[in-house]
Structures are given as C-alpha cells and as structure tokens.
Design an enzyme around this catalytic site. Structure first.
Site, PDB file in Angstrom:
ATOM      1  CG  PHE A 109      -2.320   2.248   2.915  1.00  0.00           C
ATOM      2  CD1 PHE A 109      -1.216   2.098   2.092  1.00  0.00           C
ATOM      3  CD2 PHE A 109      -3.382   1.367   2.745  1.00  0.00           C
ATOM      4  CE1 PHE A 109      -1.164   1.102   1.126  1.00  0.00           C
ATOM      5  CE2 PHE A 109      -3.334   0.374   1.791  1.00  0.00           C
ATOM      6  CZ  PHE A 109      -2.229   0.241   0.975  1.00  0.00           C
ATOM      7  CE  LYS A 110      -4.258   0.854  -1.400  1.00  0.00           C
ATOM      8  NZ  LYS A 110      -5.403   0.424  -2.147  1.00  0.00           N
ATOM      9  CG  ASP A 111      -4.972   9.916   1.386  1.00  0.00           C
ATOM     10  OD1 ASP A 111      -5.466  10.100   0.261  1.00  0.00           O
ATOM     11  OD2 ASP A 111      -5.662   9.907   2.427  1.00  0.00           O
ATOM     12  CB  THR A 144      -7.038   2.557  -4.994  1.00  0.00           C
ATOM     13  OG1 THR A 144      -5.998   1.772  -4.419  1.00  0.00           O
ATOM     14  CG2 THR A 144      -6.520   3.198  -6.267  1.00  0.00           C
TER      15      THR A 144
END
Length: 347
Positions: A109-111, A144
C-alpha cells in the site's frame, strides 16, 4: 501554506522545504500551519489523479496547478498501477467494502505514496535551486523499503539507503529490496526490530557533527518514511476518492458518515484518514486495528503509552511497531497544537 514543527523549534518553511528536509532537523515533525477544507462534492466523478490534484493544491501552494497536474497524471495511471481504478473499492457485503491498495509495482500500500514522493522531491529540489546530493534514509518493516527503493531508483541527484530488521521481514520483501535494480539504492540489515531501525535513522538525523561531514561531501539528508509530509499527503487522497465513489454508486448519501478501519503500525495511514476527516470527509469512527503488539490500542483506551513491553514478532511486521512516529502529529493536533506539551511528553 507553510509548515511548522510539532515542537516549535523551527521556523515555518514552504512545502518544498518540508518535503526536501523530511524531518525537522532538531527533532519534531512538519505539519501544515492549518488544516484546509475540501468538500466531497468537489471531487465527485473525478478520476483518482484529478482527486489528487484537488488535495495537493491545498497543501502545495508553492507548486503551480500545471506542475501538480503533471505529476499526478504521471503517477496515478494504468501504466503504474496496472488498471484504470488505481485504488478499487470492492464491496464485500452490504455496507462493508475493502479498499484495495496493493496494485502498485511492489504490491505494497506504500506504493500509493512512494510512487509520488520522488516526483514531489525532485520538483521541490528544483524549486529550491538545490545543488547538493540528497541522501534519503528510510527505516522499514518490509513494505516501505521495497516501495521506496522502487520509487527512487535511478532518480538523478538522489541516493537512498533503507534499513530493515535482519530476518524479521518476509523473504519476498527482503528479495524485493536486495534485488532492486538501481544505481543509487542501498540496503542495510540491522540486528533488531523495526523500532531499532527507526531509532537509528532518527539518531542520524539529529547528529549535527555527521551532517557537517555530509555537507563537506555536498550531501544532505532526507527521509522517505511517513515522518516526511510528502509521504503522508498522498495517503489523504484515497480516503476522499473512496467516499466519493460510495456516493457515486448510491451506496451512501452525500453527508452520511462512515466508519474506517485501518491496520496500524507507524500511525501514518490512519492519521491521513484523520486529516481527511478534518478537511471534510464525513467520518463517524476511525477504528485503529492492532495485532498482539497493541500499544496503540492500549494508548487509545488508557491514555498511557508504554514502550517498556515485550516486542512480539508476528506475520504482520508492518504492525510490529512500538514507537509510532506519526502519533506525535496526532497528539499535537488534538491538544490544540501545543508544542510545549509535545516537548514535555515526547523525546
């Protein structure tokens, strides 16, 4: 829009300076001088990239509308996320839906933010007339690191080093990090857990002697963790787009409040939801979901934040965190932006 320190120990700076610097040099985190408003009506029937434009324009006042449109269209598209719907909202049953944030290049989801941050960083450096090399330090529990390395690989004028806990990330995450094909990317395994990695990064940021040595090499430090406002800002966008999509589908009426459940470790994702609520997204409850390392659950229920407890390894390393950096921003906001209080309770 200028940015100030949660500890009142830094002059106000522009968005470009806050993004370039990452963390307040003497400790503390940058926050916007005010929380702007944005009605959900203003983002109805817009694409994800167009929604990002609306949000970014409020916080990046030193960027032109054309610059913001350029970078949002470059990032939030089918080429990067593999589909027209960048962040699909999938209905599970009546009144229950899951926001899919794993369609980026590294399936993290950090993308959603770390595909954007390099563009924000590069544009910030241009605006500041920056002629030094930027060295980005990032601590990671797995997600991350791989997302940051992928986002920053081969970006001119920037090098990135990611610290991860040795043998405490999944094999897939470790391979994603150690096989990144970038000439400017570096990975270091640290004996310990994520909190140890994060504390080392913070210690380096506060080491004035080391920063002087870097300056002699024409290099300065910055961060890709959510301590950098440029990492947190893009996460506000998907809460706006999700609510707007529910209205567009006639699943809720405009103004109807919703509950949002967020698995939480470093408190960045749920803090972005909190900012979205302050700005104008009708939110009833934010539910902070923890695993067995439930320090945030205990804090919310008791008001006591006790890091002197056993650290338990689970199969969700992104939630295995005892020192949640973004909690400082949250406490700062809910105490009426009292930097004296922050200095008293957070070191």
């Amino acid at each position: 829009m200028l940015y100030q320190s949660t500890r009142g120990n830094n002059e106000r700076v522009s968005a470009a300076e806050a993004i370039k610097t990452g963390m307040v040099p003497k400790g503390g985190l940058f926050v916007p001088e005010k929380v702007p408003g944005l009605l959900v009506e203003e983002v109805l029937n817009l694409s994800y990239a167009q929604t990002a434009e609306k949000v970014f324009e409020l916080f990046l006042s030193d960027f032109t509308k054309e610059e913001i449109k350029e970078i949002t269209s470059k990032v939030y598209n089918k080429e990067i996320f593999g589909r027209d719907e960048v962040a699909p909202l999938v209905e599970i049953k009546d009144k229950l839906a899951i926001l899919e944030l794993w369609h980026g290049p590294t399936a993290a989801f950090k993308d959603m933010a770390l595909q954007m941050l390099p563009y924000l960083m590069k544009k910030s450096l241009e605006k500041l007339g920056y002629d030094k090399e930027l060295l980005i330090l990032a601590a990671t529990s797995g997600d991350t690191g791989k997302a940051a390395l992928e986002g920053f690989k081969d970006v001119e004028g920037i090098k990135i080093i990611c610290l991860y806990p040795h043998q405490r990330v999944s094999k897939v995450q470790e391979l994603q990090m150690t096989t990144t094909e970038g000439e400017n990317t570096y990975v270091i395994a640290v004996k310990g857990n994520f909190d140890d990695c994060q504390s080392k990064v913070k210690k380096i940021f506060s080491d004035e002697e080391f920063k002087k040595e870097l300056l002699e090499l024409n290099t300065e430090l910055s961060s890709a963790n959510s301590i950098n406002w440029g990492r947190l800002l893009p996460q506000i966008v998907y809460y706006y787009r999700s609510y707007a999509e529910l209205v567009e589908r006639n699943e809720i009426s405009l103004g109807e409040k919703i509950n949002i459940v967020v698995p939480t470790g470093n408190f960045g994702n749920i803090l972005a939801a909190w900012y979205a609520g302050r700005m104008g997204v009708p939110i009833n409850k934010l539910i902070c979901a923890s695993n067995i390392n439930n320090i945030l659950t205990d804090f919310i229920n008791t008001g006591k934040y006790d890091t002197h407890r056993d650290f338990i390894e689970t199969n969700s390393p992104s939630m295995d965190i005892l020192v949640s950096s973004n909690l400082e921003r949250f406490i700062y906001e809910i105490t009426g932006r009292d930097d004296k209080f922050i200095n008293k309770v957070i070191s």
